[in-house]
Design an enzyme around this catalytic site. Structure first.
Site, PDB file in Angstrom:
ATOM      1  NE  ARG A  91      -3.580   2.461   2.445  1.00 27.57           N
ATOM      2  CZ  ARG A  91      -4.557   2.728   3.299  1.00 27.57           C
ATOM      3  NH1 ARG A  91      -4.836   1.863   4.249  1.00 27.57           N
ATOM      4  NH2 ARG A  91      -5.258   3.839   3.224  1.00 27.57           N
ATOM      5  CG  ASN A 145     -10.852  -0.999  -1.021  1.00 27.81           C
ATOM      6  OD1 ASN A 145     -11.805  -0.828  -1.769  1.00 27.81           O
ATOM      7  ND2 ASN A 145     -10.692  -0.343   0.107  1.00 27.81           N
ATOM      8  CB  CYS A 167     -17.999   0.181  -0.868  1.00 26.61           C
ATOM      9  SG  CYS A 167     -16.893   1.503  -0.368  1.00 26.61           S
ATOM     10  CG  ASP A 168     -16.188   1.161   4.579  1.00 27.72           C
ATOM     11  OD1 ASP A 168     -15.733   1.343   3.431  1.00 27.72           O
ATOM     12  OD2 ASP A 168     -15.515   1.382   5.605  1.00 27.72           O
ATOM     13  CG  HIS A 198     -14.011   4.199  -3.403  1.00 29.83           C
ATOM     14  ND1 HIS A 198     -12.770   3.794  -2.976  1.00 29.83           N
ATOM     15  CD2 HIS A 198     -14.850   3.880  -2.386  1.00 29.83           C
ATOM     16  CE1 HIS A 198     -12.843   3.253  -1.777  1.00 29.83           C
ATOM     17  NE2 HIS A 198     -14.104   3.287  -1.403  1.00 29.83           N
ATOM     18  CE1 TYR A 259     -11.099   6.556  -1.528  1.00 32.94           C
ATOM     19  CE2 TYR A 259     -13.307   6.552  -0.628  1.00 32.94           C
ATOM     20  CZ  TYR A 259     -11.983   6.194  -0.540  1.00 32.94           C
ATOM     21  OH  TYR A 259     -11.539   5.481   0.543  1.00 32.94           O
ATOM     22  NE  ARG A 279      -5.981   6.582   6.390  1.00 30.35           N
ATOM     23  CZ  ARG A 279      -6.294   6.840   7.645  1.00 30.35           C
ATOM     24  NH1 ARG A 279      -5.812   7.921   8.238  1.00 30.35           N
ATOM     25  NH2 ARG A 279      -7.105   6.063   8.317  1.00 30.35           N
TER      26      ARG A 279
HETATM   27  C1  G6P Z   1     -12.927   3.778   3.500  1.00 34.82           C
HETATM   28  C2  G6P Z   1     -13.137   3.140   2.169  1.00 34.82           C
HETATM   29  C3  G6P Z   1     -12.417   1.862   2.093  1.00 34.82           C
HETATM   30  C4  G6P Z   1     -10.983   2.043   2.447  1.00 34.82           C
HETATM   31  C5  G6P Z   1     -10.839   2.689   3.768  1.00 34.82           C
HETATM   32  C6  G6P Z   1      -9.384   3.000   4.032  1.00 34.82           C
HETATM   33  O1  G6P Z   1     -13.571   3.074   4.487  1.00 34.82           O
HETATM   34  O2  G6P Z   1     -14.457   2.932   1.821  1.00 34.82           O
HETATM   35  O3  G6P Z   1     -12.557   1.385   0.805  1.00 34.82           O
HETATM   36  O4  G6P Z   1     -10.353   0.809   2.493  1.00 34.82           O
HETATM   37  O5  G6P Z   1     -11.562   3.868   3.793  1.00 34.82           O
HETATM   38  O6  G6P Z   1      -9.242   3.278   5.333  1.00 34.82           O
HETATM   39  P1  G6P Z   1      -7.808   3.447   6.004  1.00 34.82           P
HETATM   40  O7  G6P Z   1      -8.154   3.882   7.356  1.00 34.82           O
HETATM   41  O8  G6P Z   1      -7.139   2.099   5.931  1.00 34.82           O
HETATM   42  O9  G6P Z   1      -7.095   4.471   5.188  1.00 34.82           O
END
Ligand code: G6P
Length: 435
Positions: A91, A145, A167-168, A198, A259, A279
């Site tokens: 990542r 993802n 997706c959340d 997104h 997004y 991030r």
């Molecule tokens: C949101 C998105 C997810 C993503 C996440 C990343 O919840 O919908 O698709 O994976 O953010 O979160 P993070 O805290 O790991 O950056």
């Protein structure tokens, strides 16, 4: 009572999901919970703690943590898949390589998302195949993802698998909308929405009585985006939710997914990212540290006194979705499904995110009608990027991948795309198909 396997048990999201499941046992009773991960060492830390939590809170639930697919996927009703192929190390590269060239570095958007997509497809198909082999009647709720690319791959390559891609993020934004109008729960709202994962817009927001909530939300979003004063956001999320007001300004009739700002304010976003601290670093320094140290504490003390893990309200949708399948509740939820006319003037084979009625036989898409030219133009471009990425994975094609990167709205031109691609190929050796 149901049996569940969490695929990607070593995720730092796992304890929160376990807490959520425990919180809803009256609505969604569980007899067995399994963790499956191909990284046994990482999973063990999370599992040892969750075992203590389960023993204290719901000793009737049988708990298993395993790296053996047969043990993990036999006798399950639901597979909850949240895998991260390449973990945080990659990542990190997804985010930092594009930034070297002044391009957005993000785990699901632009080159980073494409790179992650090429890693995830194989992993998600593997999980789907384990499910098919050991528990053919189960359903897979997939929130791994990048959901768009993964969904396109499962549509093409496992068309009959019982996979629900979800997706959340819309859930999280709807929770905020609900709070803006004095409601609590994302599903207190009934929405119309269209787009790709997104990459979408809300076109109607009503309460359950049918009252239009758009005017009030519009007023709020125009001023604050989706920032809420009483929710403490980490700095990058603060920026994300705040920035929504600028994206909204481009079309004040519809509410944007957060997004979209990466595609619509690309230069600004790229310039405001620190190429040396992204991030990933924030997550590693924050959530990773917290979750792992808490887990170790619980395992060492064999006690949940002062337990800091909380049910993650954000993951309630997982319970709602499971219930919809298990009890045929006909819950209305946003699911990523083949378009097939749901968005009338858009590619029928695109995997779109739209409201669906979910029951025991899966999701039934609702018709969202025609979409405006502005959104249609953006979506056509983005869906081509995602389809080209899956083509590239299937055909081992450098050219298709170069085209995908070039076409991404986040990348200025083909020569920058090529430089980024060549670096990504190096970084992803062993995770991508040989191009
Ligand atoms: C949101 C998105 C997810 C993503 C996440 C990343 O919840 O919908 O698709 O994976 O953010 O979160 P993070 O805290 O790991 O950056």
């Amino acid at each position: 009572k149901f049996s569940i396997v969490i695929a990607g048990g070593g995720s730092t999201y796992t304890p929160g999901i376990v807490m959520t499941l425990l919180n809803h046992l009256d609505r969604f009773p569980i007899r067995q919970l399994k963790f499956y991960d191909n990284d046994g060492e990482r999973q063990k830390v999370i599992a040892d703690a969750c075992e203590v939590i389960l023993r204290e809170k719901a000793p009737e639930i049988k708990f298993v943590a395993t790296t053996d697919p047969e043990e993990g996927f036999t006798d399950v009703d639901f597979v909850m898949a949240q895998i991260r192929v390449g973990k945080y190390a990659l990542r990190d590269q997804d985010e930092k390589i594009p930034l070297k060239y002044g391009v957005i570095g993000q785990e699901t958007c632009g080159p980073g998302g494409i790179a992650y997509g090429l890693r995830s497809i194989g992993g998600v198909l593997e999980i789907a195949d384990y499910m098919e082999k050991y528990s053919p009647n189960a359903w897979m709720l997939n929130y791994s993802n990048p959901a768009s690319i993964v969904a396109e791959a499962t549509r093409r390559l496992r068309p009959n698998a019982k996979i629900l891609n979800i997706c959340d993020m819309p859930v999280g934004i709807q929770e905020r909308m609900a709070k803006i109008v004095g409601l609590n729960y994302y599903n207190d709202l009934e929405v119309r929405y269209f787009g790709l994962n997104h990459f979408g817009w809300w076109t109607a927001v009503r309460d359950k009585q049918g009252n239009d909530l758009m005017p009030k939300i519009r007023e709020y979003v125009a001023e604050h985006g989706y920032l809420l004063p009483d929710i403490p956001d980490e700095s990058s999320w603060k920026a994300t939710f705040g920035m929504a007001k600028n994206t909204f300004a481009l079309d004040p009739e519809r509410f944007p997914n957060t997004y979209l700002q990466y595609y619509l304010y690309t230069k600004f976003e790229a310039e405001h990212m620190d190429p040396h601290h992204t991030r990933t670093d924030e997550v590693r320094e924050g959530r990773e540290k917290f979750v792992f140290s808490e887990c170790k504490k619980i395992a060492a003390s064999q006690s949940i006194e002062g337990l800091k893990f909380k049910p993650d309200d954000h993951s309630n949708y997982i319970v709602d979705l499971s219930r919809a399948i298990a009890y045929n509740t006909h819950e209305r939820m946003l699911v990523i499904v083949e378009n097939n006319g749901a968005v009338a003037n858009f590619e029928p084979t695109a995997m779109v995110e739209v409201p669906c009625i979910v029951g025991s036989n899966g999701p039934e898409r609702l018709a969202m009608g025609d979409i405006p030219r502005f959104q249609k133009g953006l979506l056509e471009q983005q869906v081509a990027v995602e389809k080209l990425a899956v083509d590239a994975w299937e055909e081992h094609s450098y050219l298709k991948l170069w085209q995908a990167l070039t076409l991404s709205h986040t990348v200025p031109d083909a020569s920058v795309a090529k430089k980024i691609l060549d670096d990504l190929i190096e970084a992803n050796k062993g995770f991508w198909p040989e191009l």
